[in-house]
Scaffold this active site. Structure first.
Site, PDB file in Angstrom:
ATOM      1  N   SER A 105       0.828  -1.187   0.000  1.00  0.00           N
ATOM      2  CA  SER A 105       0.000   0.000   0.000  1.00  0.00           C
ATOM      3  C   SER A 105       0.877   1.257   0.000  1.00  0.00           C
ATOM      4  CB  SER A 105      -0.884  -0.028   1.229  1.00  0.00           C
ATOM      5  OG  SER A 105      -1.656   1.132   1.247  1.00  0.00           O
ATOM      6  N   GLY A 106       0.622   2.141  -0.892  1.00  0.00           N
ATOM      7  CA  GLY A 106       1.381   3.387  -0.969  1.00  0.00           C
ATOM      8  C   GLY A 106       2.640   3.276  -1.808  1.00  0.00           C
ATOM      9  N   THR A 135      -1.478   2.590  -7.937  1.00  0.00           N
ATOM     10  CA  THR A 135      -2.592   3.275  -8.599  1.00  0.00           C
ATOM     11  C   THR A 135      -2.077   4.376  -9.513  1.00  0.00           C
ATOM     12  OG1 THR A 135      -3.967   2.743  -6.717  1.00  0.00           O
ATOM     13  CG2 THR A 135      -4.756   4.477  -8.173  1.00  0.00           C
ATOM     14  N   ASN A 140      -1.156   5.690   3.145  1.00  0.00           N
ATOM     15  CA  ASN A 140      -1.349   6.345   1.845  1.00  0.00           C
ATOM     16  C   ASN A 140      -2.579   7.224   1.938  1.00  0.00           C
ATOM     17  OD1 ASN A 140      -1.780   7.027  -0.797  1.00  0.00           O
ATOM     18  ND2 ASN A 140      -1.719   4.936  -1.601  1.00  0.00           N
ATOM     19  N   SER A 149      -5.421   5.785  -0.545  1.00  0.00           N
ATOM     20  CA  SER A 149      -5.249   4.341  -0.647  1.00  0.00           C
ATOM     21  C   SER A 149      -6.481   3.693  -1.276  1.00  0.00           C
ATOM     22  CB  SER A 149      -5.011   3.790   0.748  1.00  0.00           C
ATOM     23  OG  SER A 149      -4.855   2.406   0.678  1.00  0.00           O
ATOM     24  N   SER A 150      -6.240   2.834  -2.263  1.00  0.00           N
ATOM     25  CA  SER A 150      -7.370   2.141  -2.887  1.00  0.00           C
ATOM     26  C   SER A 150      -7.851   1.085  -1.895  1.00  0.00           C
ATOM     27  CB  SER A 150      -6.928   1.457  -4.173  1.00  0.00           C
ATOM     28  OG  SER A 150      -6.003   2.257  -4.849  1.00  0.00           O
ATOM     29  N   GLY A 203      -1.621  -4.393  -2.240  1.00  0.00           N
ATOM     30  CA  GLY A 203      -0.421  -5.184  -2.014  1.00  0.00           C
ATOM     31  C   GLY A 203      -0.439  -5.768  -0.606  1.00  0.00           C
ATOM     32  N   GLU A 256      -0.252  -6.365   3.104  1.00  0.00           N
ATOM     33  CA  GLU A 256      -0.499  -5.456   4.217  1.00  0.00           C
ATOM     34  C   GLU A 256      -0.092  -6.145   5.514  1.00  0.00           C
ATOM     35  OE1 GLU A 256      -4.464  -3.878   4.122  1.00  0.00           O
ATOM     36  OE2 GLU A 256      -3.932  -2.442   2.549  1.00  0.00           O
TER      37      GLU A 256
END
Ligand SMILES: Nc1ncnc2c1ncn2[C@@H]1O[C@H](COP(=O)(O)OP(=O)(O)O)[C@@H](O)[C@H]1O
Ligand SMILES: [Mg+2]
Length: 1011
Positions: free
Chosen positions: A104-105, A109, A156, A159-160, A388, A390
């Site tokens: 994440s981050g 994206t 993030n 974050s998605s 991704g 986590e």
């Protein structure tokens, strides 16, 4: 191999590392990050490090640099991979996919957006409107999906919170014709609860901060996220770059562009506000019943959902249960159940809203009216941007699902990369040696194996009737999986104090160990939602809302199959996803997050090393190198390196490109480092290619010079040929002009012989420049010929006169009024009986004697004259000019010669321009003859000056060959008398009977009788 980057930026492909060690890998990654080079290849895989700052590397020019180029022709970039995927799709009609992974981050994206932009930029060059609109919707859909599916997390800001896989369909032209979005596991628990420092989904804050007053009023909302239980915690959280208010406007605009109707947009915001209002509902008890605090809120909710307030209240407080006998009873909730039901309802509302939005976008972009026969093969590029790995402090069910998903993707990565590699060796007929790598299938099995896997244990627990707690479930896992090398828990490992008894279990993921807390697992897996809510929504008169709840249609008494659990649903969707990816040619972007603090400067070695390790990047490099680091089709290899070998430069004469490539390899002594496939050369070590690259780089400037030289030569020769051609054309044209002139002259003069004027009146054509002299000569010739025609019939006896007249003409014509050309010139007037009847016989006798004595040949001229004597008196005398002498004679004394001078001593003649008969013969001794010619009987009134001048000048030029200057004076003319200059003027004088000289102040005046 990237050419445009110097080695100061590190190695652009990890395959080029001297040794594949973590140290070297990290050193290169760090160096490149610090130099602002965030992308690095591993063969065809791009490793990307989040720069956390804006980089100017995504503009139009950069896109142009990558468009249609090969991977190694440019520095590593997302665009290179996007182009490779696009090219493979277009050239080979292959479905391809780009898998973007990382935690994440890490920048997944963002990467997916740049890739989409790239594809949008390089397609539809003809700007067809329908394609442009598809591209527009694809790009705009991002904005909407991010508003509803992204949230600020501690990792993030954007974050998605869902996984996204987007297929873009292309027609045979390579232009996008549509697409499809799959969304995976929206983290809906966030709707009701967020961790410290995090926010709910962006959409809530956007509408509260950016919605118009009117909109908020109609939704019964206040412009303050702190007012609502679900958003109050995130209300104070500020985002670095996110402007909720502006984003709201962008989302509204995007919704319209995509094609959402006003009614649909209204429904979306009604649902959002319903959720916010739900969050503010409180339950309390009056001792007997649970009651709702805030009746107004219930009213608002029922109005916003277009339902009856009574039904809404009921659904919040009661649950309808069918008994075994088909009876239906209503069971009241306790406070806790009511709150739980409320949150579950809110989460479900949001989840269905999100799924509906995705579905709605899909309905707009789906490929319509596609006919493969008409439109050719429809190919697809898939872009996967999915959460991704986590690893949080507290990892729950969601992390479990997400990490399982990553295990599956890693599995795919291993399988595809190796499979592809192996398939290529097989295709090319190369023997391949197996490479050891960590295969995570064992972890995948741990999670998903039927009957034994964790998911199956969870599902079993959910199915069991009665109170099954999370702890019981954990026990069951411990029992079933205790032997598994990748599973552990405190019970199995009592010494490990990092886990809690009866709460934690740990999975050794390929990316690292993750400890999960089993609390809430069962509930989240079961994901219960009271049927009453579903029915309530299905019965809403808001069509959009109703459409989201088709399962509310079922009657309560219908016996329904138990719905699949969340974990199973997720597992199935991921298996479907993997199947979808597996049949495509994959391209990978592996994202790395350089630090935890979103800093553009910090490169956290520990964190990065960890990611490099679990992403399996080193193995990736090893696999790539263990086989053959590089491969290139023979023609391409030859094209690139042919200058390094004398047999192949500039073109080889061998029977195949492969042979030519062998020549290059042998010349460099690389025989042991390569293998020859059917169509490609395989190079084992990067160093070989590196050497070739270096040699090539050194030769390029020389080749450039060489090419310049050759090209300049070619240009010069071309110019030269052109000029030559021009000259040839010019020569032919000149020749033509000359000939044309001849023809024209010939045509015009063809008949001159028969013309009355012998062609005198014929106009000469203008000659071309080359014939100017010729023209003059021919004109001259013609004039001579013409003259000849005129005079050829003149008898020789008359020729003397003609010549004299011609001479007089050139000496006098145009200057003297009259020169007597129209009469016959007799010359010897004194011997002429007609002119001088009284004296001629006497004169003839005298001149006979004179002729004998002075031996002259002919008489040029003779006539009576009036002239000045020594004493300046005027006398009548006779003038005789022969071809030897000039005589002055006294007519009264038998023409006694008074003066004789040689003709040679005459140096010039002067006459006037008038009609007088005065002539001055200038002598070398400056003792000039000044005479006035007297006319006899023959032509008493006609001019004789012309005849004298003509006879003299003709004789001088023709016989003596010296010109005799003739001066025609309009006023006075000058003579010398005994060496003294005298000026002679002419005057008419009334009363004067005959012309005579009279002394004047400066000389003499010829007085003429008035006529
Ligand atoms: N290529 C990039 N250039 C500049 N900033 C980036 C880039 N990639 C990521 N970022 C920054 O990192 C943040 C997180 O990236 P994002 O793509 O949302 O991560 P992920 O999707 O992997 O969770 C972005 O909001 C942006 O600020
Ligand atoms: Mg993301």
């Amino acid at each position: 191999m990237a050419e445009l980057e110097g080695l100061e930026f590190g190695k652009s492909d990890f395959v080029l590392l001297d040794e594949v060690t973590m140290e070297q890998f990290m050193e290169n990654l760090k160096l490149r990050f610090e130099k602002g080079r965030i992308y690095t290849f591993i063969g065809e895989v791009v490793v990307s490090v989040n720069p956390y700052k804006h980089l100017d590397i995504y503009g139009k020019e950069v896109i142009e640099n990558y468009r249609g180029r090969e991977l190694y022709e440019n520095p590593p970039h997302l665009f290179a991979v996007a182009d490779a995927a696009y090219k493979a799709m277009k050239r080979r009609a292959k479905d391809t996919c780009i898998v973007i992974s990382g935690e994440s981050g890490a920048g997944k994206t963002e990467a997916s957006k740049y890739i989409m932009q790239y594809i949008a930029a390089i397609t539809n060059p003809s700007q067809r409107a329908e394609v442009e609109s598809v591209k527009n919707v694809l790009l705009k859909s991002n904005c909407v999906l991010e508003a509803f599916g992204n949230a600020k997390t501690n990792r993030n800001d954007n974050s998605s919170r869902f996984g996204k896989y987007m297929d873009i369909n292309f027609n045979f032209n390579g232009d996008p014709t549509g697409g499809h979005i799959n969304n995976y596991l929206l983290e809906k628990s966030r709707v009701a609860q967020q961790q410290d420092g995090e926010r709910n989904f962006h959409s809530f804050y956007q509408v509260l901060r950016g919605g118009s007053d009117e909109l908020l009023k109609s939704l019964y909302l206040q412009r303050d996220p702190a007012e609502y239980a679900y958003t109050s915690q995130g209300a104070a959280v500020t985002l670095a770059s996110n402007n909720d208010s502006l984003c709201h406007k962008a989302v509204m605009a995007a919704l319209k562009v995509i094609g959402f109707t006003t009614e649909e947009i209204n429904s979306i915001y009604k649902i959002l506000s319903t959720i916010l209002h739900l969050g503010n509902l409180q339950f309390t008890s009056d001792g007997e019943h649970v009651i709702i605090v805030g009746e107004d809120t219930v009213k608002h909710i029922s109005e916003l959902t277009s339902t009856e307030p009574e039904n809404t209240r009921k659904a919040l407080l009661y649950r309808t249960v069918a008994t075994g006998g088909g009876e239906v009873i209503e069971k009241g909730h306790n406070e806790q159940e009511a709150s739980y039901g409320r949150d579950a309802f809110a989460k479900a509302l949001y989840e269905r809203l999100f799924a509906w939005i995705v579905g709605r976008i899909n309905s707009v972009i789906e490929v319509k009216d596609y006919n493969p026969v008409l439109h050719g093969k429809n190919t697809v590029i898939g872009v996967l941007d999915i959460y991704g790995f986590e690893i949080f402090d507290n990892n729950s069910f969601e992390q479990f699902c997400i990490n399982y998903c990553n295990e599956k993707l890693q599995q795919l990565f291993i399988e595809l990369i190796l499979r592809q590699e192996q398939e290529e060796y097989q295709r090319e007929g190369i023997t391949w040696q197996h490479i050891e790598y960590f295969n995570n299938q064992i972890i995948v099995d741990l999670v998903e194996q039927p009957h034994k896997g964790i998911i199956s244990v969870l599902d079993e627990a959910c199915l069991t009737a009665g109170k099954v707690t999370d702890t019981v479930c954990l026990d069951s896992m411990n029992k079933k999986l205790g032997q598994h090398p990748h599973y552990t828990s405190r019970k199995l490992c009592p010494a490990d104090k990092t886990m809690e008894f009866n709460r934690d279990f740990r999975i050794r993921h390929y990316a690292g160990d993750v400890t999960y807390s089993v609390e809430g697992f069962l509930d989240k897996n079961k994901d219960p939602l009271f049927q009453d809510f579903k029915r309530l929504m299905y019965n809403s008169s808001d069509h959009v809302l109703k459409e989201m709840w088709p399962d509310g249609k079922m009657s309560i008494t219908e016996v329904t199959k138990r719905p699949l659990t969340a974990a199973t649903l997720f597992k199935n969707s991921i298996i479907a996803l993997v199947d979808k990816l597996a049949c495509k040619e994959p391209y990978y972007v592996r994202c790395i997050k350089p630090n935890e603090i979103k800093s553009p400067l910090q490169f956290d070695d520990g964190r990065c090393k960890h990611q490099v390790a679990y992403l399996g990047l080193l193995e990736n490099v090893r696999v790539r190198r263990a086989g053959f680091a590089y491969r290139q089709p023979y023609a391409r290899f030859l094209q690139r390196y042919k200058m390094t070998c004398e047999y192949t430069w500039p073109n080889h004469l061998m029977s195949s490109d492969q042979e030519a490539v062998e020549a290059i390899v042998n010349q460099h002594g690389f025989e042991d480092d390569v293998a020859y496939g059917h169509t490609k050369l395989f190079v084992r070590t990067p160093r070989t290619l590196f050497t070739l690259e270096q040699e090539r780089a050194a030769l390029i400037p020389i080749l450039v010079l060489f090419l310049q030289k050759v090209w300049r030569g070619a240009l010069a020769r071309m110019r030269c040929r052109k000029i030559k051609a021009i000259f040839t054309i010019m020569a032919y044209y000149k020749c033509y002009k000359v000939k044309a002139h001849f023809w024209e002259v010939e045509r015009r003069f063809a008949n001159v012989r028969n013309m009355a004027d012998y062609g005198k009146s014929v106009e000469w054509p203008t000659p071309p420049a080359a014939l100017v002299q010729f023209h003059r000569i021919t004109q001259h010739l013609h004039r001579r010929w013409w003259a000849r025609q005129l005079i050829k019939n003149i008898p020789p006896s008359d020729m003397g006169e003609v010549r004299a007249k011609a001479a007089a003409l050139s000496a006098l014509s145009g200057e003297r009024v009259d020169w007597g050309y129209s009469r016959a010139w007799e010359r010897d007037y004194l011997a002429n009986a007609k002119d001088s009847p009284l004296t001629s016989s006497n004169f003839v006798r005298i001149t006979k004697e004179l002729k004998n004595k002075d031996q002259y040949g002919q008489v040029l001229f003779s006539c009576s004259v009036r002239m000045l004597n020594w004493f300046n008196n005027t006398k009548d005398r006779a003038l005789l000019i022969t071809d030897k002498h000039i005589y002055r004679m006294e007519p009264k004394k038998h023409f006694k010669v008074q003066k004789r001078i040689p003709l040679d001593s005459v140096v010039g003649v002067s006459v006037t321009s008038g009609s007088d008969q005065m002539v001055a013969l200038h002598t070398a001794s400056q003792d000039d003859f000044l005479v006035h010619l007297q006319r006899g009987q023959l032509n008493p009134n006609q001019d004789r000056v012309g005849e004298l001048v003509g006879s003299l000048t003709d004789h001088f030029t023709r016989v003596k060959n010296t010109p005799l200057p003739v001066k025609v004076c309009s006023t006075a003319f000058q003579v010398h008398m005994s060496g003294k200059p005298k000026s002679i003027t002419v005057e008419t004088k009334p009363g004067q009977t005959a012309a005579d000289f009279k002394k004047s102040r400066t000389g003499f005046t010829l007085l003429l009788p008035h006529q």
